[in-house]
Design a protein around this motif. Structure first.
Motif, mmCIF file in Angstrom:
data_model
loop_
_atom_site.group_PDB
_atom_site.id
_atom_site.type_symbol
_atom_site.label_atom_id
_atom_site.label_comp_id
_atom_site.label_asym_id
_atom_site.label_seq_id
_atom_site.Cartn_x
_atom_site.Cartn_y
_atom_site.Cartn_z
ATOM 1 N N CYS A 23 0.774 -1.365 0.114
ATOM 2 C CA CYS A 23 0.128 0.125 -0.082
ATOM 3 C C CYS A 23 0.969 1.315 -0.100
ATOM 4 O O CYS A 23 0.428 2.089 -0.434
ATOM 5 C CB CYS A 23 -1.035 -0.043 1.383
ATOM 6 N N GLY A 24 2.165 1.117 0.547
ATOM 7 C CA GLY A 24 3.086 2.318 0.442
ATOM 8 C C GLY A 24 2.923 3.284 1.640
ATOM 9 O O GLY A 24 3.667 4.036 1.710
ATOM 10 N N CYS A 69 3.316 2.830 4.695
ATOM 11 C CA CYS A 69 4.316 3.206 5.791
ATOM 12 C C CYS A 69 5.744 3.388 5.169
ATOM 13 O O CYS A 69 6.713 3.388 5.978
ATOM 14 C CB CYS A 69 4.603 1.897 6.557
ATOM 15 N N CYS A 119 4.795 -2.294 9.532
ATOM 16 C CA CYS A 119 4.194 -2.087 8.265
ATOM 17 C C CYS A 119 2.952 -3.347 8.263
ATOM 18 O O CYS A 119 3.472 -4.280 8.341
ATOM 19 C CB CYS A 119 5.175 -2.676 7.075
ATOM 20 N N CYS A 151 1.210 -4.258 5.997
ATOM 21 C CA CYS A 151 0.839 -4.983 4.751
ATOM 22 C C CYS A 151 2.187 -6.009 4.950
ATOM 23 O O CYS A 151 1.868 -7.157 3.948
ATOM 24 C CB CYS A 151 1.247 -4.073 3.529
HETATM 25 S S1 FES Z 1 3.233 -1.023 2.741
HETATM 26 FE FE1 FES Z 1 1.344 -0.873 3.515
HETATM 27 S S2 FES Z 1 1.838 -0.535 5.577
HETATM 28 FE FE2 FES Z 1 3.808 -1.004 4.864
#
Ligand code: FES
Ligand code: FES
Lengths: 159, 433, 761
Positions: free
Chosen positions: A97-98, A100, A132, A134
């Motif tokens: 998702c990017g 963090c 993170c 994800c």
């Molecule tokens: S990439 Fe989604 S929380 Fe780290």
């Protein structure tokens, strides 16, 4: 009025002394690459550099940053280490998702600036404060090694 | 039978003495000491505060009434703060001027007598959790200034919560006996030959600030051991450290500036950060003292006879060297770098706030890690001079074994102490939370 | 490839991306529908039923090839980390014969007709369905567009279209050595009659599909330029934060804002039915203000509700409630043999997406504009219409990148609240929840109470199997129309009704026990399978143990004719070195096998459990057969990340309620896994030509049983309640005995369980 040095620019801001740097950056200056995740120094999403050291901006009063060099994700690409880390992040395809990741990159860049060839233990120490959701941890490790050594160090499925 | 007669006589004698003593105790319980005697020469509030209400406010803060009478976030001085004692729980009373549930009907004399003798308006003894053993030394003027201030505030209708004490501790009259033995109903007297500042500090520390109530060890009857003033004590799961002038065990090695910083801001670089009950004292009371009063306090504390009790303080230089040698790797370190280093930094220097610095703190040099585990389990917060410093609690999501390992790691790494806390020690401490 | 942020509202009419408008701008617009067989809903996915030959053209949703060289795709599903943008763009690029870098993608506007996900019955992203539902439709759309472009070229050159080839958007006629770019052909192509039917490429010709391509959205994620919903800043915008009644179902009684208003930067205090928000110049002012409010709540009917009560109620319902049949095979009654049974319990769970919940709203007298990262854009329009009273056409939703979804952003509660707040002011306002609010006001994964039992024959094989789950239905609130005929919510029995194992007699049912009113439940990464696979795979492990068999061999023996499951099991055994070497004391190796979301997975894990009961994960090997792999890079990442998500939940996470309110507050007490607790994770992909299965949630599903089975192998302690009570793992005979005495007779009889388990592993 206080003056903050952000990514090399002196920026005047009119904020309460105890306002955390995170909100000064995001809501006043408009640098939204630094993220809010917890507000209590547990997640690392808000990591920026203060005189080269990784700090959690969500608990750092703006007044504590006066007279120091603040570097954010928007400015880290301007440093050699930062650039290498960002490239390794792309190379290893770390981001999901990017959200963090800007904080992760800031922590990683601070680590490599201090320890150009980090051991696994150094990586654990520097990066375990960054959550993170994800679950990109395996690739974060790989990317840091890649940034440090310049060579692809783990087998992966990426072309 | 001769022996039998002697025994009976002896028993009779003991009973008689008991009765006489009880009569004496009950008779004197409401007596506040010689009210007409010389009043303390020092006043509790700086002379330049002349407005009576401001004076009262200053004194109320210096005496830290809020600590016990205000529930966090609740209406000021409405009472209801619980005190967990080994034999039950007692709740503080409403000291707003509410006529039904507070002290609105109390006369000046009632109020003065309460502080000097430890009895309520009706002459019933109060539990000595209320520090009248210290307040008894206050001047009448100061007490009345406090009363005037309390009476100037909004009233709260807050009926007292019933105490939850087991027998015999629920027998209030018995406190009279305790008072008869342990309560010295005497006003503060300046010590001739000591500087004014010293005397002022003494009044602030012993009478108003009642430091000894926490920092002085207690005897079997829960009375302060007077020979060991401020030598450190344990209470409510925390350690109130030795604050005598001993260099290793007390604050003898601190500079004046460090002491003043700690009192005023709850933090002295390389020395410690106030948390738990002491954090509350800084937050509610000490941060409001005038600079002159702070130096007076410092002057007095400097001069408290050294005692050897409590956590010793290795020389600052040794701390760093010992750190790596004794640090335990593994679980504790793993947890520290994950959950703690965000603020404390992995070298313990404190990342964004001096308050997060672990260097030199007594809590990380106490081999029992008493205050350290308290803070880890329950968190800590401090509102001081517009700064809001806090640490979240980790008790909920971290196991006993984890908290023990973490505490041991911190002791070893930052205090040069071999930590020996076990998971069951932590389990025990959780119960007290 | 660059990703565009959504255009501003006045730029394009987002409500109906009109073909005319696009055609006016020139070029070819190929429209299509995400058609994949009607009536498939959430909870009952079955990719096999997507008919690849179905014609997939219908007016509206679009792929646009501009005469300026642009190639644009409107993305039906949202990007929340799972790589859907890259996957969707890859499918299209493959059939169009263009590079991934030549495509621009845009979030789809809210429009159910055009973008409803046939597997979910709504415009929604979830259930690991994206690739499954786009696999056919997007490839058909790409193939149709390519056909028309090539036809246009062939017409111009007057040659046979079959002689033309395409590479990177350039059509070549080799015999005459002529070329034309798509840009030059777009206008002409739009006049070519759309074919009734085109055939997508033969998989052997795939240039992009199956290659480990880079994600299209990452460059902006590493330099901080990619905006998430929380990063939106619109002119005149203020920032708010909010607190809703901590007790579910409670209301706001009154609020004294005197202290809050005195804080510099605080602008306004706004109330709703059950919440109060403070609006400030910036988040900090708003947060300070919120903390300074003196709020009185009317706590309502749940004021004394607790999780203890919830589990009591669930147990009671399991015993006496009315079961709804999920699946019955043969007859489970009167089967003779050794009976093994167990009870499992799973907690409420929060999502804790890294990006806390937020919504930016501007309500004007005649319109409402919303900026939010959501998995359900159309539902956001619905609630905004409801709250503002405006017609849906006047409501614009600008969908944003999601900083994690995991199911949380399938719910529009926060958007509804945000609109209710924003409608009370005349400027745009960004409402950002604190992490504390995010945890306290989630839509929780329901708690479950499951009783499962099996009868074993003389060889230790199950010949009868009953599995009763008890818990709330999310579907009943999310899409009541999709509930089964007999009141069955398929989610509750997904992956428990259908097992990879051949068991002759089975009865799987569900007792519905909803949460008290006001306490909302929601989808959570892995949905039904996360719950059921944990129970089933733990129990299969219990059976293996009761039968005195090696857990992996036991599973192999149960598989029957199931080649895909067998293949992943064998490869996992080989890669993990199953059965090879002796593990040290208190080390254990565990296995889990399942077929969630149309994919097949086997995970093997090694753990060490310290004498103090702490679990150290050493290594994980995951083998997956997810059918055609669009992008192995994404598959690997999703399995790794999904497992970390599952381990967090198994080890640490659990929501508990006291006085009807959530007790956890932030990451200090709603703990999630950190980097230094994460083991190395190997992912091996079994090549397959089957239709793609889901991937985003599969790792989460597998992680929990693989871990708890490994813990059993290390300690002999069977974890039947999550999160794992690590105190039960302390190496202490008394503790071990206490746990074992709760266990099944089979367990208790086996003596030194730890030693046995170690030997077996
Ligand atoms: S990439 Fe989604 S929380 Fe780290
Ligand atoms: S937002 Fe600063 S550490 Fe989480």
């Amino acid at each position: 009025m206080i003056v903050l040095t952000i990514n090399g620019h002196d920026t005047q801001v009119d904020v309460p002394d105890d306002m955390p740097l995170l909100w000064v950056l995001r809501d006043v200056v408009g640098l939204t690459g630094t993220k809010f995740g917890c507000g209590i120094a547990q997640c690392g999403a808000c990591t920026v550099h203060l005189d080269g050291q990784a700090v959690r901006s969500c608990v750092l009063p703006a007044s504590g940053a006066v007279g120091k060099k603040i570097t954010t994700i928007e400015g880290i690409g301007g440093t050699d280490v930062g650039k290498r880390v960002q490239q390794a992040w792309l190379g290893v395809e770390v981001a999901q998702c990017g959200y963090c990741q800007t904080g992760q990159i800031m922590s990683a860049a601070a680590l490599l600036a201090q320890k150009p060839s980090p051991t696994d233990a150094d990586i654990d120490t520097a990066m375990s404060g960054n959550l993170c959701r994800c679950g990109t941890y395996v690739r974060i490790r790989a990317a840091i090694k890649q940034a440090a050594t310049g060579t692809t160090v783990v087998p992966q499925t990426i072309a | 039978m001769k022996i039998g007669r002697i025994i009976v006589t002896l028993i009779g004698l003991v009973v008689l003495v008991g009765i006489v003593f009880t009569v004496y105790a009950l008779h004197t319980v409401t007596h506040g000491g010689d009210e007409s005697a010389k009043q303390p020469a020092v006043a509790g509030a700086p002379a330049d505060i002349t407005d009576p209400k401001a004076r009262g406010e200053y004194l109320t803060r210096a005496a830290d009434c809020a600590a016990c009478h205000t529930v966090p976030g609740g209406q000021p001085f409405a009472g209801g703060v619980p005190f967990k004692l080994p034999f039950g729980t007692i709740y503080s009373s409403n000291i707003t001027a509410d006529k039904d549930t507070g002290i609105g009907n109390w006369s000046d004399d009632d109020f003065v007598r309460a502080l000097h003798a430890g009895v309520d308006k009706d002459g019933h003894p109060l539990y000595p959790a209320f520090p009248y053993t210290s307040y008894t030394a206050l001047s009448r003027d100061d007490i009345l200034a406090i009363k005037a201030y309390l009476f100037s505030l909004p009233v709260a209708h807050a009926p007292a919560r019933a105490n939850d004490l087991s027998f015999p501790y629920n027998q209030r009259w018995a406190v009279s006996l305790w008072n008869a033995v342990f309560l010295k109903k005497q006003r503060f007297e300046s010590v001739a030959g000591k500087p004014d500042a010293w005397n002022r500090g003494a009044y602030l520390a012993t009478a108003l600030g009642h430091c000894g109530e926490c920092h002085t060890p207690r005897n079997a009857a829960f009375a302060m051991k007077h020979g060991e003033a401020l030598a450190g004590a344990a209470l409510q799961g925390w350690k109130a450290y030795n604050i005598t002038s001993d260099k290793d065990h007390g604050i003898g090695a601190w500079s004046d500036q460090e002491l003043a910083d700690y009192l005023a801001k709850g933090h002295a670089a390389g020395r410690g950060t106030a948390s738990g009950p002491m954090g509350e004292v800084v937050e509610n009371s000490l941060q409001y003292l005038s600079p002159a009063d702070l130096s007076a306090l410092v002057a007095y504390l400097r001069d408290v006879p050294p005692q050897q009790g409590g956590v010793s303080t290795p020389p600052a230089a040794a701390t760093g060297a010992a750190a790596n040698a004794t640090a335990t790797a593994g679980l504790g370190e793993k947890l520290f770098v994950g959950a703690c280093a965000g603020c404390h930094l992995d070298n313990g220097q404190g990342r964004q706030s001096d308050y997060a610095s672990l260097a030199g703190m007594r809590s990380v040099r106490d081999p029992h890690a008493t205050n350290l585990t308290q803070v880890v389990l329950g968190g800590s917060r401090l509102n001081v001079r517009g700064q809001h410093v806090f640490m979240p609690s980790f008790g909920e999501a971290y196991s006993d074994a984890e908290i023990a390992a973490l505490s041991n790691y911190v002791l070893g790494r930052f205090g040069g102490q071999p930590g020996t806390l076990s998971a069951s020690d932590v389990a025990e401490r959780r119960k007290g939370l | 490839m660059n990703l565009r942020v959504p255009p501003s509202p006045h730029d394009v009419d987002l409500q109906s991306p009109s073909r005319r408008e696009l055609i006016k701008r020139g070029g070819l617009v190929v429209a299509f529908m995400w058609l994949g067989g009607a009536g498939r809903v959430w909870g009952l996915p079955d990719n096999a039923r997507l008919d690849p030959s179905h014609p997939a053209f219908a007016p509206n949703a679009f792929v646009r090839i501009g005469n300026d060289g642009s190639i644009q795709l409107v993305m039906p599903t949202v990007e929340m980390g799972q790589g859907s943008y890259t996957g969707q763009a890859t499918l299209l690029a493959e059939e169009l014969d263009v590079g991934l870098d030549q495509i621009t993608v845009e979030h789809a506007p809210p429009n159910r007709k055009l973008y409803a996900n046939p597997l979910l019955g709504d415009q929604a992203t979830g259930g690991s369905t994206t690739i499954r539902f786009c696999w056919t439709s997007l490839r058909n759309a790409g193939a149709a567009a390519r056909y028309m472009l090539v036809a246009a070229a062939a017409q111009r050159w007057k040659v046979d279209a079959a002689q033309c080839t395409v590479a990177r958007g350039v059509v070549t006629h080799a015999p005459t050595n002529r070329t034309l770019r798509y840009a030059e052909l777009a206008d002409a192509a739009s006049k070519v009659t759309m074919p009734d039917k085109v055939s997508p490429k033969d998989p052997k010709d795939f240039q992009l599909i199956g290659k480990p391509l880079r994600r299209v959205d990452t460059p902006a994620k590493v330099d901080g330029t990619l905006p998430f919903g929380i990063d939106i800043r619109v002119p005149g915008m203020k920032v708010a934060t909010v607190r809703a009644c901590p007790t579910f179902g409670g209301k706001l009684a009154s609020v004294d804002d005197t202290r809050a208003r005195a804080i510099p930067g605080v602008l306004k205090v706004v109330k709703t039915d059950n919440a109060v928000a403070v609006i400030g110049e910036h988040f900090w002012a708003a947060k300070q203000g919120l903390e300074a409010l003196d709020i009185t709540w009317e706590r309502g009917p749940n004021a004394s509700f607790s999780t203890g009560q919830l589990f009591k109620d669930l147990a009671e319902a399991s015993e006496h409630g009315k079961p709804i049949l999920g699946r019955e095979v043969g007859h489970v009654d009167n089967v003779k043999g050794k009976v093994v049974s167990a009870t499992y319990q799973l907690p409420l769970l929060a999502h804790a997406t890294m990006e806390p919940i937020n919504t930016t709203v501007h309500v004007r007298p005649d319109s409402c504009e919303i900026w939010v990262g959501t998995q359900v854009p159309a539902r956001c329009v619905d609630v905004a219409a409801k709250v503002t009273g405006l017609p849906p056409e006047s409501i614009t939703v600008h969908n944003q990148y999601l900083g994690g979804g995991f199911g949380r952003r399938l719910f529009e509660d926060s958007v509804e609240q945000a609109v209710a707040i924003a409608k009370q002011v005349d400027f745009p306002v960004k409402i950002v929840w604190t992490r504390e609010e995010d945890i306290a006001q989630d839509r929780y994964r329901p708690a479950y109470y499951d009783r499962i039992s099996a009868t074993l024959d003389d060889n230790g094989k199950p010949i009868a199997w009953t599995d009763r789950t008890t818990g709330a239905s999310v579907l009943a609130t999310f899409a009541p129309g999709a509930m089964g005929k007999n009141g069955l919510d398929g989610d509750l029995v997904e992956c428990s009704a259908e097992l990879p194992y051949a068991i002759p007699n089975m009865r799987v049912d569900w007792v519905r026990h909803d949460m008290p009113a006001g306490l909302a439940v929601g989808w959570w990464r892995g949905v039904g399978p996360t719950h059921n696979v944990y129970v089933v795979e733990s129990f299969v492990d219990e059976l293996a143990h009761a039968a005195g068999k090696d857990p992996l061999a036991y599973r192999r023996d149960l598989l029957g004719d199931n080649p895909r499951a067998r293949a992943v099991l064998e490869l996992a055994a080989q890669k993990a070195g199953w059965g090879q070497g002796q593990l040290p004391p208190r080390h254990g190796r565990g296995v889990a096998l399942a077929a969630p979301f149309g994919s097949y997975l086997c995970v093997v894990m090694d753990v060490e459990v310290t004498p103090q009961g702490e679990v150290i994960m050493k290594r994980a090997v995951a083998v997956v057969d997810c059918g055609w792999v669009v992008n192995p890079n994404t598959v690997e990442a999703q399995i790794q990340g999904g497992m970390v998500f599952g381990w967090s939940a198994a080890l640490y996470s659990g929501i508990t309620l006291k006085n009807g309110a959530v007790e956890q507050r932030n990451f200090n007490d709603y703990r999630v896994l950190r980097l230094n607790e994460t083991p190395e994770i190997e992912v091996h992909i079994v090549p397959s030509t089957e239709s793609p299965g889901g991937i985003g949630e599969t790792g989460t599903v597998m992680a929990m049983p693989a871990l708890t089975n490994a813990i059993f192998a290390a300690t002999g302690v069977r974890i039947r309640t999550l999160p794992i009570d690590r105190h039960a793992l302390v190496q202490d005979q008394n503790a071990l005995k206490a746990v074992l005495s709760d266990a099944t007779p089979a367990d208790a009889a086996s003596g030194d369980a730890a030693a046995t388990a170690r030997r077996l592993a």
